[in-house]
Design an enzyme around this catalytic site. Structure first.
Site, PDB file in Angstrom:
ATOM      1  N   SER A 163      -6.098  20.538  10.009  1.00  0.00           N
ATOM      2  CA  SER A 163      -5.944  21.758  10.796  1.00  0.00           C
ATOM      3  C   SER A 163      -4.512  21.859  11.295  1.00  0.00           C
ATOM      4  O   SER A 163      -3.809  20.845  11.411  1.00  0.00           O
ATOM      5  CB  SER A 163      -6.912  21.724  11.988  1.00  0.00           C
ATOM      6  OG  SER A 163      -6.626  22.736  12.933  1.00  0.00           O
ATOM      7  N   TYR A 176     -10.068  17.194  19.339  1.00  0.00           N
ATOM      8  CA  TYR A 176     -10.015  17.806  18.017  1.00  0.00           C
ATOM      9  C   TYR A 176      -8.653  17.556  17.376  1.00  0.00           C
ATOM     10  O   TYR A 176      -8.561  17.163  16.201  1.00  0.00           O
ATOM     11  CB  TYR A 176     -10.278  19.310  18.149  1.00  0.00           C
ATOM     12  CG  TYR A 176     -10.352  20.066  16.841  1.00  0.00           C
ATOM     13  CD1 TYR A 176     -11.481  19.982  16.040  1.00  0.00           C
ATOM     14  CD2 TYR A 176      -9.312  20.892  16.421  1.00  0.00           C
ATOM     15  CE1 TYR A 176     -11.566  20.692  14.845  1.00  0.00           C
ATOM     16  CE2 TYR A 176      -9.387  21.606  15.243  1.00  0.00           C
ATOM     17  CZ  TYR A 176     -10.521  21.500  14.453  1.00  0.00           C
ATOM     18  OH  TYR A 176     -10.601  22.203  13.275  1.00  0.00           O
TER      19      TYR A 176
END
Length: 280
Positions: A163, A176
């Site tokens: 990501s 995350y």
């Protein structure tokens, strides 16, 4: 004397005309492939001639529907369930995949992921453990199992879905970001170990993708701020200088390229597809 420019142009044209059907007949395993990005990638690879191992969450009705839809492709398609939080379940899953394809898989796409947004001091330990298990431990175990077979065949592609949050972060996404950054580090190390065997390992780092995970975040923001879904959507997409969300088709196109012989020398890369967001 040969004109260098003409020679380079000729070689480029020759290379383009000689590229084989790289994925035809390959076996691809895509985790998190019952919805969103993973399902899009699985469809794309099946269309290119791959046999597919699907795995992910969903009702039996959904899984049956997906398997029925995949009958339009020439390659074999199988759904093999796995609990990617549980190492024992992953080991059983790998054995079942090798029962179906004794030579293992040629393409491994570690796409499965979860999202949980909360400040660190309020972040439940069990959610942290789930984040690490699915984002890092599962790719580690799957790579550990299938990499040796790729090396033996002299060809393989490992693609880890990271990501933009691997290189930036925001409030509520520290775990995350940590997990996605760890996945990038894992990608680089595996790439170096596999490089001389014809196996590449790369990470794709998308921004906001028009897929269920991002849509759920938009729903959450809409409720939290008392704004319309469209306003919440614009909040996310406007973070991209392009003012557009990344599409699943764009991610599939990048996966496609990484699986071709044109990407034989592209390994250990963490490729941003974020509409320019990280350049801010």
């Amino acid at each position: 004397m040969c004109n260098p420019l003409i020679s380079v142009t000729y070689m480029c044209k020759a290379a383009l005309t000689e590229v084989p059907a790289d994925m035809d007949g390959k076996v691809a395993l895509v985790t998190g492939s019952t919805t969103g990005i993973g399902l899009g990638i699985a469809n794309h690879l099946a269309e290119k001639g791959c046999s597919i191992i699907l795995t992910g969450l969903g009702s039996q009705e959904l899984i049956n529907s997906i398997l029925e839809d995949f009958k339009k492709y020439k390659g074999r398609v199988d759904y093999v369930p796995a609990d990617l939080i549980d190492p024992v379940s992953i080991a059983t899953f790998c054995d079942k995949v090798c029962d179906i394809h004794p030579d293992g898989v040629d393409i491994l796409v570690n796409n499965a992921g979860i999202q949980y947004v909360r400040a660190v001091e309020d972040y439940p330990l069990e959610k942290w453990n789930e984040m690490i298990a699915i984002t890092m431990t599962a790719p580690f175990l799957l790579t550990k199992h299938f990499l040796s077979r790729m090396k033996q065949k002299g060809w393989g592609r490992i693609i880890n879905m990271s990501s933009q949050m691997a290189v930036i972060s925001t409030q509520g996404k520290a775990p995350y970001s940590a997990a996605k950054a760890g996945l990038v580090g894992f990608t680089k190390g595996v790439a170096l170990e596999a490089a001389e065997y014809g196996v590449t390992c790369n990470a794709i780092c998308p921004g906001f993708v028009d897929a269920p995970m991002a849509i759920r975040q938009m729903d959450d923001l809409s409720r939290e701020k008392g704004i319309s879904f469209q306003a919440a959507r614009e909040h996310f997409t406007n973070a991209h200088p392009t003012k557009k969300a990344v599409t699943v088709a764009e991610v599939c196109g990048l996966v496609d390229f990484l699986c071709t012989s044109s990407a034989d020398n592209m390994t250990a890369s963490a490729i941003l597809m974020d509409g320019g967001n990280v350049a801010h």
